[in-house]
Design a protein around this motif. Structure first.
Motif, PDB file in Angstrom:
ATOM      1  N   SER A 116       7.883   9.710 -33.884  1.00  0.00           N
ATOM      2  CA  SER A 116       6.353   9.672 -34.302  1.00  0.00           C
ATOM      3  C   SER A 116       6.015  10.734 -35.111  1.00  0.00           C
ATOM      4  O   SER A 116       5.095  10.323 -36.275  1.00  0.00           O
ATOM      5  CB  SER A 116       5.706  10.196 -32.984  1.00  0.00           C
ATOM      6  OG  SER A 116       6.059   9.351 -31.581  1.00  0.00           O
ATOM      7  N   LEU A 117       6.519  11.769 -35.408  1.00  0.00           N
ATOM      8  CA  LEU A 117       6.314  12.688 -36.556  1.00  0.00           C
ATOM      9  C   LEU A 117       6.591  12.095 -37.767  1.00  0.00           C
ATOM     10  O   LEU A 117       5.993  12.559 -38.983  1.00  0.00           O
ATOM     11  CB  LEU A 117       6.753  14.106 -36.218  1.00  0.00           C
ATOM     12  CG  LEU A 117       6.236  14.816 -35.062  1.00  0.00           C
ATOM     13  CD1 LEU A 117       6.845  16.087 -34.821  1.00  0.00           C
ATOM     14  CD2 LEU A 117       4.776  14.881 -35.105  1.00  0.00           C
ATOM     15  N   GLU A 118       7.705  11.392 -37.931  1.00  0.00           N
ATOM     16  CA  GLU A 118       8.138  10.773 -39.148  1.00  0.00           C
ATOM     17  C   GLU A 118       7.075   9.668 -39.795  1.00  0.00           C
ATOM     18  O   GLU A 118       7.284   9.365 -41.024  1.00  0.00           O
ATOM     19  CB  GLU A 118       9.342  10.066 -38.913  1.00  0.00           C
ATOM     20  CG  GLU A 118      10.588  11.016 -38.697  1.00  0.00           C
ATOM     21  CD  GLU A 118      11.020  11.886 -39.951  1.00  0.00           C
ATOM     22  OE1 GLU A 118      10.366  11.378 -41.072  1.00  0.00           O
ATOM     23  OE2 GLU A 118      12.167  12.173 -39.826  1.00  0.00           O
ATOM     24  N   ASN A 119       6.243   9.254 -38.960  1.00  0.00           N
ATOM     25  CA  ASN A 119       5.270   8.255 -39.439  1.00  0.00           C
ATOM     26  C   ASN A 119       4.327   8.823 -40.789  1.00  0.00           C
ATOM     27  O   ASN A 119       3.945   9.853 -40.778  1.00  0.00           O
ATOM     28  CB  ASN A 119       4.243   7.985 -38.377  1.00  0.00           C
ATOM     29  CG  ASN A 119       3.251   7.136 -38.798  1.00  0.00           C
ATOM     30  OD1 ASN A 119       3.551   6.154 -39.545  1.00  0.00           O
ATOM     31  ND2 ASN A 119       1.832   7.236 -38.418  1.00  0.00           N
ATOM     32  N   GLY A 120       4.215   8.029 -41.696  1.00  0.00           N
ATOM     33  CA  GLY A 120       3.623   8.373 -42.893  1.00  0.00           C
ATOM     34  C   GLY A 120       4.600   8.865 -43.997  1.00  0.00           C
ATOM     35  O   GLY A 120       4.000   9.242 -44.954  1.00  0.00           O
ATOM     36  N   LEU A 121       5.882   8.948 -43.485  1.00  0.00           N
ATOM     37  CA  LEU A 121       6.716   9.829 -44.602  1.00  0.00           C
ATOM     38  C   LEU A 121       7.634   8.859 -45.014  1.00  0.00           C
ATOM     39  O   LEU A 121       7.336   7.937 -45.971  1.00  0.00           O
ATOM     40  CB  LEU A 121       7.342  10.899 -44.018  1.00  0.00           C
ATOM     41  CG  LEU A 121       6.724  12.007 -43.605  1.00  0.00           C
ATOM     42  CD1 LEU A 121       6.964  13.148 -42.527  1.00  0.00           C
ATOM     43  CD2 LEU A 121       5.787  12.584 -44.418  1.00  0.00           C
ATOM     44  N   THR A 122       8.827   8.522 -44.694  1.00  0.00           N
ATOM     45  CA  THR A 122       9.797   7.547 -44.759  1.00  0.00           C
ATOM     46  C   THR A 122      10.240   6.848 -43.499  1.00  0.00           C
ATOM     47  O   THR A 122      11.389   7.162 -43.025  1.00  0.00           O
ATOM     48  CB  THR A 122      11.052   8.130 -45.593  1.00  0.00           C
ATOM     49  OG1 THR A 122      11.640   9.164 -44.782  1.00  0.00           O
ATOM     50  CG2 THR A 122      10.700   8.890 -47.039  1.00  0.00           C
ATOM     51  N   PRO A 123       9.463   6.046 -42.853  1.00  0.00           N
ATOM     52  CA  PRO A 123       9.338   5.554 -41.708  1.00  0.00           C
ATOM     53  C   PRO A 123      10.810   4.773 -41.435  1.00  0.00           C
ATOM     54  O   PRO A 123      11.570   5.253 -40.292  1.00  0.00           O
ATOM     55  CB  PRO A 123       8.533   4.734 -41.365  1.00  0.00           C
ATOM     56  CG  PRO A 123       7.925   4.316 -42.713  1.00  0.00           C
ATOM     57  CD  PRO A 123       8.275   5.255 -43.646  1.00  0.00           C
ATOM     58  N   GLU A 124      11.177   3.940 -42.138  1.00  0.00           N
ATOM     59  CA  GLU A 124      12.412   2.910 -41.692  1.00  0.00           C
ATOM     60  C   GLU A 124      13.761   3.792 -41.801  1.00  0.00           C
ATOM     61  O   GLU A 124      14.499   4.036 -40.984  1.00  0.00           O
ATOM     62  CB  GLU A 124      12.465   1.786 -42.581  1.00  0.00           C
ATOM     63  CG  GLU A 124      11.619   0.850 -42.480  1.00  0.00           C
ATOM     64  CD  GLU A 124      11.710   0.030 -41.192  1.00  0.00           C
ATOM     65  OE1 GLU A 124      10.952  -0.792 -40.554  1.00  0.00           O
ATOM     66  OE2 GLU A 124      12.912   0.094 -40.546  1.00  0.00           O
ATOM     67  N   GLU A 125      13.759   4.531 -43.075  1.00  0.00           N
ATOM     68  CA  GLU A 125      15.144   5.305 -43.183  1.00  0.00           C
ATOM     69  C   GLU A 125      15.257   6.556 -42.078  1.00  0.00           C
ATOM     70  O   GLU A 125      16.286   6.615 -41.590  1.00  0.00           O
ATOM     71  CB  GLU A 125      15.220   5.860 -44.677  1.00  0.00           C
ATOM     72  CG  GLU A 125      15.118   4.858 -45.702  1.00  0.00           C
ATOM     73  CD  GLU A 125      13.875   4.121 -46.013  1.00  0.00           C
ATOM     74  OE1 GLU A 125      12.918   4.680 -45.265  1.00  0.00           O
ATOM     75  OE2 GLU A 125      13.692   3.446 -46.766  1.00  0.00           O
ATOM     76  N   ALA A 126      14.028   7.153 -41.733  1.00  0.00           N
ATOM     77  CA  ALA A 126      14.117   8.402 -41.113  1.00  0.00           C
ATOM     78  C   ALA A 126      14.479   7.794 -39.632  1.00  0.00           C
ATOM     79  O   ALA A 126      15.008   8.503 -39.055  1.00  0.00           O
ATOM     80  CB  ALA A 126      12.538   8.932 -40.968  1.00  0.00           C
ATOM     81  N   GLU A 127      13.780   6.763 -39.345  1.00  0.00           N
ATOM     82  CA  GLU A 127      14.177   6.129 -37.792  1.00  0.00           C
ATOM     83  C   GLU A 127      15.523   5.701 -37.588  1.00  0.00           C
ATOM     84  O   GLU A 127      16.145   6.116 -36.598  1.00  0.00           O
ATOM     85  CB  GLU A 127      13.230   4.964 -37.481  1.00  0.00           C
ATOM     86  CG  GLU A 127      11.846   5.456 -37.399  1.00  0.00           C
ATOM     87  CD  GLU A 127      10.688   4.314 -37.160  1.00  0.00           C
ATOM     88  OE1 GLU A 127      11.604   3.357 -36.433  1.00  0.00           O
ATOM     89  OE2 GLU A 127       9.607   4.265 -36.986  1.00  0.00           O
ATOM     90  N   GLU A 128      16.003   5.302 -38.806  1.00  0.00           N
ATOM     91  CA  GLU A 128      17.487   5.066 -38.798  1.00  0.00           C
ATOM     92  C   GLU A 128      18.444   6.273 -38.544  1.00  0.00           C
ATOM     93  O   GLU A 128      19.397   6.303 -37.622  1.00  0.00           O
ATOM     94  CB  GLU A 128      18.034   4.319 -39.925  1.00  0.00           C
ATOM     95  CG  GLU A 128      17.773   2.755 -39.962  1.00  0.00           C
ATOM     96  CD  GLU A 128      18.290   2.163 -40.995  1.00  0.00           C
ATOM     97  OE1 GLU A 128      19.655   2.048 -40.881  1.00  0.00           O
ATOM     98  OE2 GLU A 128      17.782   1.484 -41.822  1.00  0.00           O
ATOM     99  N   GLU A 129      17.987   7.435 -39.208  1.00  0.00           N
ATOM    100  CA  GLU A 129      18.732   8.850 -39.068  1.00  0.00           C
ATOM    101  C   GLU A 129      18.644   9.324 -37.610  1.00  0.00           C
ATOM    102  O   GLU A 129      19.572   9.646 -37.299  1.00  0.00           O
ATOM    103  CB  GLU A 129      18.232   9.485 -40.004  1.00  0.00           C
ATOM    104  CG  GLU A 129      18.565   9.223 -41.544  1.00  0.00           C
ATOM    105  CD  GLU A 129      18.086  10.200 -42.592  1.00  0.00           C
ATOM    106  OE1 GLU A 129      17.887  11.345 -42.000  1.00  0.00           O
ATOM    107  OE2 GLU A 129      17.886   9.917 -43.685  1.00  0.00           O
ATOM    108  N   VAL A 130      17.365   9.133 -37.162  1.00  0.00           N
ATOM    109  CA  VAL A 130      17.021   9.629 -35.773  1.00  0.00           C
ATOM    110  C   VAL A 130      18.190   9.031 -34.812  1.00  0.00           C
ATOM    111  O   VAL A 130      18.823   9.494 -33.969  1.00  0.00           O
ATOM    112  CB  VAL A 130      15.709   9.442 -35.377  1.00  0.00           C
ATOM    113  CG1 VAL A 130      15.606   9.798 -33.934  1.00  0.00           C
ATOM    114  CG2 VAL A 130      14.806  10.447 -36.146  1.00  0.00           C
TER     115      VAL A 130
END
Length: 669
Positions: A116-130
């Protein structure tokens, strides 16, 4: 630092003569309905007083039989209205009782909050890392109670499509099934404290990268993009975060929010509990000789999401640190008593009184529409707690290779009066030529339809019971073999999301209209629908007739589970295929912030169509109807409705549907 100006979530009507007239009409309608109950008391009182011999001469005797009949009819209704109003108030008071809150593993909650906090930053890449950091199997078990052998009933979502722009390449969360009560037992708690008390697998670079938020050196691993590199207070992304998060605190200045205020909100949003209960749990935890998790940089060991005991306050402490990093601004210590924290399922359930005749009227309209649907081939099915209308064309047989014109269509409605609210849409579903050869299912949801006399009016289904009922429905009629096109509106998009997360194999195409299932960590839907001050006629009407209605208020303020209701775009099969997934927004929506949802979907690769075009292959899957308000596109007429139904009833294949749009109006007989 100066207070940011909150961007407008909606377009307000100008105060011209038509606006004032509409305002007066709205207030007149509300006053009329509300006054029926007190007028019933007054009529009974007047009738009793005039029975006193000394007062009876003052009561004129009816001169006509019609007036006498009218008097006794009115008196009879008033006699019914008084006990009903007392019972209604009793139910409203009882609705304030706290209900058991679904409990999820720390690992699952932690990952959802980070995403949720990653929203507005680098969504797709960050979610993959999470997801890679947490592990796909671990995440599935985190939502699946950690039980082995649950895969068939609550399987991890299958990745659909060929991976070419449909979101299938992104690891996804598993089923949002919460822990069982015996698994969720916890003895955690304690006062909120800073310094050396958490480790979420972060690298040692956090101390320098997150110094503004008081970050600490902990072990290597996934580092959220807002921590390394760290955001600065001047960064527009941090300013935007501070700007909208303050609405969870009734719109106060961000600088007024202190550390314990944020902890109050997080204790509710993560666990549905007040902070003091988590503090007491930690005292019990420590008294039992068990040190809290997240102490002195030790890793968060929860046995891959299977640990039963959880240090809840430890996660709250950690999430406060994450919020500070995302906002690039530390909180002052303590609690500001002037700040009012929105805690949806802990705040009082606010219900406006309404008369028996209103529910009776809605009941008869619902029955009339059900009877009318029966005349057009629909059957009403009651399967345990699942109710729906279904029409199966003669000779229809399920087949995975069926063309779109023969695949079942499931419609899931939103909050309001249920079927009467979508009467024109129901008429279209019954008569449209393009729908005559396909099964149609209309899910009936009494708890959000003013169905006071229905069995489950005050017993809203959760994700598991609802999906189990939809699964049984699909298996009964063979829809599990053919797949379904799902059309959902407003609150119905949450149920749509449940189905995608638990049984994606049942859904071949998805159409979301005015979706409230996205970005639920942002406060717009909750704040606009329940907490903001109504300013326009439609907002006054919606506040009285919808959000303050007993069944709707109980569902929203006692059973709303944002972790379950939240839908990530990566959880939608074939997200990037305009033939498989369509999203329609209303530009003047007064409930959700359509512009932010539009931006969010575009950030996740959903292509928006050009102005004047409809969604479809070669054009895009996202459409903003700029002049429409929430729900207007589902009324059953007009260009917006035609565009939605043109997509839903499309007979062409994905490769052929490139140009042209059929008119939904022309499709009706």
């Amino acid at each position: 630092m100066p207070t940011e100006i909150l961007p407008k979530a909606t377009h307000r009507s100008p105060p011209h003569a038509a606006f004032h007239f509409s305002n007066l009409a709205a207030w007149t309608a509300i006053a009329f309905i509300w006054s029926l109950t007190p007028l019933s008391y007054l009529y009974i009182l007047w009738t009793l007083l005039t029975l006193i011999p000394s007062l009876s001469p003052g009561r004129p005797a009816p001169t006509h039989l019609s007036f006498l009949i009218l008097h006794y009819l009115t008196l009879s209704y008033c006699i019914l209205e008084i006990p009903f109003s007392i019972y209604y108030r009793f139910l409203a008071i009882r609705a304030n009782a706290r209900r058991s809150t679904p409990q999820y593993t720390r690992r699952f909650l932690r990952s959802v909050f980070k995403r949720s906090l990653e929203n507005g930053l680098t969504p797709e890449e960050a979610e993959e890392e999470v997801m890679e950091d947490m592990g796909m199997g671990e995440m599935s078990r985190g939502r699946n109670n950690g039980k082995e052998g649950e895969g068939e009933a609550y399987p991890m979502r299958q990745r659909r499509g060929n991976g070419a722009g449909d979101g299938s390449a992104t690891p996804e969360l598993g089923s949002s099934r919460p822990l069982e009560p015996e698994q969720a037992r916890t003895t955690s708690g304690g006062r909120l404290q800073r310094g050396g008390d958490d480790d979420e697998g972060y690298g040692e670079s956090i101390r320098s990268a997150n110094s503004i938020a008081g970050g600490r050196a902990i072990k290597p691993g996934y580092v959220p993009s807002f921590i390394s590199p760290a955001l600065t207070p001047e960064d527009p992304r941090a300013a935007d975060f501070r700007n909208f998060i303050r609405l969870w605190f009734n719109g106060c200045d961000y600088e007024e929010i202190r550390r314990l205020n944020m902890a109050d909100w997080l204790a509710w949003s993560l666990y549905g509990q007040p902070l003091h209960e988590l503090e007491e749990e930690r005292k019990e935890w420590e008294a039992a000789g068990r040190p809290p998790l997240h102490v002195d940089g030790e890793p968060d060991v929860d046995d891959d999401g299977l640990e039963i005991d959880q240090d809840k306050l430890g996660l709250v402490e950690h999430c406060v640190e994450l919020v500070e990093a995302r906002a690039a601004t530390p909180f002052r210590e303590g609690r500001n008593p002037k700040v009012q924290v929105i805690r949806l399922t802990l705040d009082p359930v606010r219900v406006f009184q309404r008369p028996l005749i209103l529910y009776t009227f809605v009941f008869f309209i619902q029955r009339i529409l059900t009877y009318k649907a029966a005349l057009n081939g629909f059957r009403e099915i009651k399967d345990n707690d699942t109710r729906y209308l279904v029409r199966i064309p003669p000779g229809w047989t399920p087949s995975p290779s069926s063309p779109e014109a023969n695949k079942p269509l499931l419609f899931i409605h939103g909050l309001g009066m249920g079927l009467p609210q979508y009467a024109t849409l129901l008429g279209y579903l019954q008569k449209a030529k393009t729908l005559q050869d396909r099964p149609i299912v209309i899910l009936i949801q009494p708890h959000i339809s003013m169905s006071f006399f229905a069995k489950n009016y005050l017993n809203p289904p959760n994700e598991q019971t609802c999906c189990a009922g939809l699964k049984r429905m699909a298996e009964r009629w063979g829809f599990d073999k053919s797949g379904m096109t799902v059309l959902s509106h407003s609150n119905g998009t949450i149920v749509h999301g449940w189905l995608l997360k638990n049984h994606p194999e049942l859904v071949t195409r998805s159409c979301f209209v005015d979706p409230v299932c996205f970005c639920l960590w942002e406060p717009w839907v909750c704040y606009n629908f329940l907490y903001s001050k109504a300013k326009t006629p439609i907002e006054y009407l919606m506040r009285y007739f919808v959000s303050r209605e007993l069944g709707v208020a109980l569902m929203l303020q006692r059973t709303f589970d944002w972790s379950s209701n939240l839908l990530f775009p990566t959880e939608i099969p074939s997200l990037h295929s305009p033939y498989r997934s369509a999203f329609f927004l209303a530009g003047r929506d007064s409930i959700l912030n359509a512009e932010r949802v539009r931006r969010y979907l575009r950030q996740h690769g959903v292509k928006e169509v050009e102005s004047g075009m409809n969604v479809g292959p070669g054009r895009g899957g996202l459409k903003m109807h700029k002049g429409k308000k929430h729900g207007e596109s589902m009324i059953g007429s007009g260009l917006a409705f035609n565009q939605i139904m043109s997509w839903v009833s499309s007979e062409e294949s994905e490769e052929l549907l490139v140009e042209g749009e059929s008119s939904a109006t022309d499709s009706c007989s």
